[in-house]
Design an enzyme around this catalytic site. Sequence first.
Site, PDB file in Angstrom:
ATOM      1  N   SER A 126      55.047  36.703  43.237  1.00  0.00           N
ATOM      2  CA  SER A 126      54.853  38.155  43.161  1.00  0.00           C
ATOM      3  C   SER A 126      54.115  38.692  44.373  1.00  0.00           C
ATOM      4  O   SER A 126      53.291  37.997  44.990  1.00  0.00           O
ATOM      5  CB  SER A 126      54.037  38.457  41.905  1.00  0.00           C
ATOM      6  OG  SER A 126      53.530  39.771  41.943  1.00  0.00           O
ATOM      7  N   TYR A 154      46.169  37.189  37.827  1.00  0.00           N
ATOM      8  CA  TYR A 154      47.619  36.949  37.901  1.00  0.00           C
ATOM      9  C   TYR A 154      48.025  36.557  39.323  1.00  0.00           C
ATOM     10  O   TYR A 154      48.732  35.569  39.536  1.00  0.00           O
ATOM     11  CB  TYR A 154      48.318  38.233  37.467  1.00  0.00           C
ATOM     12  CG  TYR A 154      49.809  38.268  37.618  1.00  0.00           C
ATOM     13  CD1 TYR A 154      50.636  37.625  36.712  1.00  0.00           C
ATOM     14  CD2 TYR A 154      50.398  38.992  38.654  1.00  0.00           C
ATOM     15  CE1 TYR A 154      52.019  37.690  36.836  1.00  0.00           C
ATOM     16  CE2 TYR A 154      51.770  39.073  38.787  1.00  0.00           C
ATOM     17  CZ  TYR A 154      52.581  38.417  37.878  1.00  0.00           C
ATOM     18  OH  TYR A 154      53.948  38.490  38.001  1.00  0.00           O
ATOM     19  N   LYS A 158      49.576  32.974  40.587  1.00  0.00           N
ATOM     20  CA  LYS A 158      50.859  32.880  41.294  1.00  0.00           C
ATOM     21  C   LYS A 158      50.667  32.170  42.639  1.00  0.00           C
ATOM     22  O   LYS A 158      51.462  31.318  43.035  1.00  0.00           O
ATOM     23  CB  LYS A 158      51.446  34.282  41.515  1.00  0.00           C
ATOM     24  CG  LYS A 158      51.969  34.959  40.246  1.00  0.00           C
ATOM     25  CD  LYS A 158      53.272  34.315  39.781  1.00  0.00           C
ATOM     26  CE  LYS A 158      53.924  35.076  38.633  1.00  0.00           C
ATOM     27  NZ  LYS A 158      55.111  34.346  38.102  1.00  0.00           N
TER      28      LYS A 158
END
Lengths: 354, 354
Positions: A126, A154, A158
């Site tokens: 991402s 997050y 990632k």
Amino acid sequence: MRIVVTGGFGFLGRKLTDALLARRTLCGAPVERLLLVDRYVPAAAPVADHPLVEVVQGDLRERLDDVFARPVDVVVHLASAVSAECESDFDLGMAANLDTTRALLDAARAQSAAGGPTPRVVFSSSVAVYGSDPAAPLPPVVDEWTLPAPQSSYGMQKRVCEQLIAEYTRRGFVDGRVARLMTVVVRPGAPNAAASGFLSGIIREPLSGLPATCPVDPGLRVALASPRRTVEGILRVTEAVRGSGPGELEGRLPVNLPALTVTVAEMLDTLRRVAGDAVAGLVTVAPDPAVEAIVGSWPASFADTCARALGLRPDDSFESVVRAYVEDHPEAVSVRLPGTSAPPAAPRRPEGAG
Amino acid sequence: MRIVVTGGFGFLGRKLTDALLARRTLCGAPVERLLLVDRYVPAAAPVADHPLVEVVQGDLRERLDDVFARPVDVVVHLASAVSAECESDFDLGMAANLDTTRALLDAARAQSAAGGPTPRVVFSSSVAVYGSDPAAPLPPVVDEWTLPAPQSSYGMQKRVCEQLIAEYTRRGFVDGRVARLMTVVVRPGAPNAAASGFLSGIIREPLSGLPATCPVDPGLRVALASPRRTVEGILRVTEAVRGSGPGELEGRLPVNLPALTVTVAEMLDTLRRVAGDAVAGLVTVAPDPAVEAIVGSWPASFADTCARALGLRPDDSFESVVRAYVEDHPEAVSVRLPGTSAPPAAPRRPEGAG
């Protein structure tokens, strides 16, 4: 060619599955088996009855023995806890995103170590790996050599997975590839817990006759890609031959998929142009500092040299993104669009927990 | 001030312990307790009898309950599996470096979550986080904004831990800091399993009258720091106040400790100058591709702006590094040095597994 798609019944998983079943080949070989793994499998999922499709329902980490019961050639790993979830529940994010990906990589490694094929593992990362650290502000234009300093749990998860994949690839355990996804807009269906979810909501909800809230200053610039372009990007990164020639995938760095850079104000103007004043008027701007902190830390402008070298390109315009959504999801459009004569769909009730 | 040093009986751990016991303060507060954790505690360890010192022997991950039995103010996390070990045993490296560091961070987080002090966690990372990826070659001069693309499992594990620490800090679980150590030369004692171990061995062994092998082309440039400078750097990063003023630690990026850049040939010339032809003649050059691949992938030149802003500087010259070793470890020098009249120590027998 036995292919596994994790998060196979998520929004992107379904689009990817449709694309694979329509193509019937991947990496030059026929699609013989498409194994969809997901915690949630909808009751009415026609794709589950497709002769090439097999479904494994449950937590990916607990079902890895089933997933690798027969040799796997390609894994497209889409399953993930989303940004706002990972921010509100740190341990959940670490388990769902980091531990599960590591377990998946170890299962793939066990297959190759046992003499089976070396699985090609494609990880959907991402734009959230990037963030603006006070001591390391992002450059005006980001590329694959820009230092990721994530500003969300997050994004950190990632980024860590990207590095596991690079290392498992260097060691020959897997053939890993990473596609960094831009914010995918317009996502169909119900809102999810992604901090960026509003970027779809401010288009999707008004088009279905529902009000929507825009939790950021409309001047915010964002990097978007349509679902069509995103699936195209994932497939291209999956199929790319490793090498240093034109169109080949060199090294082990992630590829930033191409981005369309727009302001939220331009998105709302486009909605007005496509759907009229009354529809655009359903959006209320009410900035939420928590959302602005996450989404505002992501870069908006990318030098997409790597993606272009693979033959990928961004969406032409935000209007083409909106029109593609209308075309792909007529059932979700319940307002009459100017210049169309088709009757609108019935208004949709909001789904999910709201 | 209760301080924990992991790997407390390792070479750097002992130097750091000596420095802390000599200073008796850290971060402006008195050192009340110095807890040394290590798997291996030597039978004769006078420091263990020091009234401020407490020893926890065993695997760090299994002993975290004991380490955090009383509130911890500062943890300096030096314990680590070294580069060649991690390359030959992937799972060992993942457990020792990644899983253990994460467990340590979670124990520190549990302390602050329970209302205790937020521990300052200082992580000793490494120049090995950098590597030359074919698709992303290192720039001629590296700084903290250079993208780390590790080319070893050890480097990947260190890099992943750096990101965990940045994130645990962002969330307020710990006050984490990262010092990236250069190759520390001259390490006293027996050779270890670090791929860079020879950079100490080619000085240490000849000075004790033993032959040594140089497994790289002498033209290789390397980034070194003496143990003295390294301990100074770790303490400075530990004590730095967070902020954006001069001498303060801004943001959550790791700090590359200052490096002295030399070629291996210059190191051997220095040995010849300090100890004479006969001693320098004990070194045989016999390149080993496995060692060259790891050590050669690390950068050799750094822009040490961040370190200098903290008041740190590299060693003056490699000669000063060698002379400091002779001064600090007279027992390990068994050859007579030109210009000295002191009798040499008795020749040392090689220790360890050889």
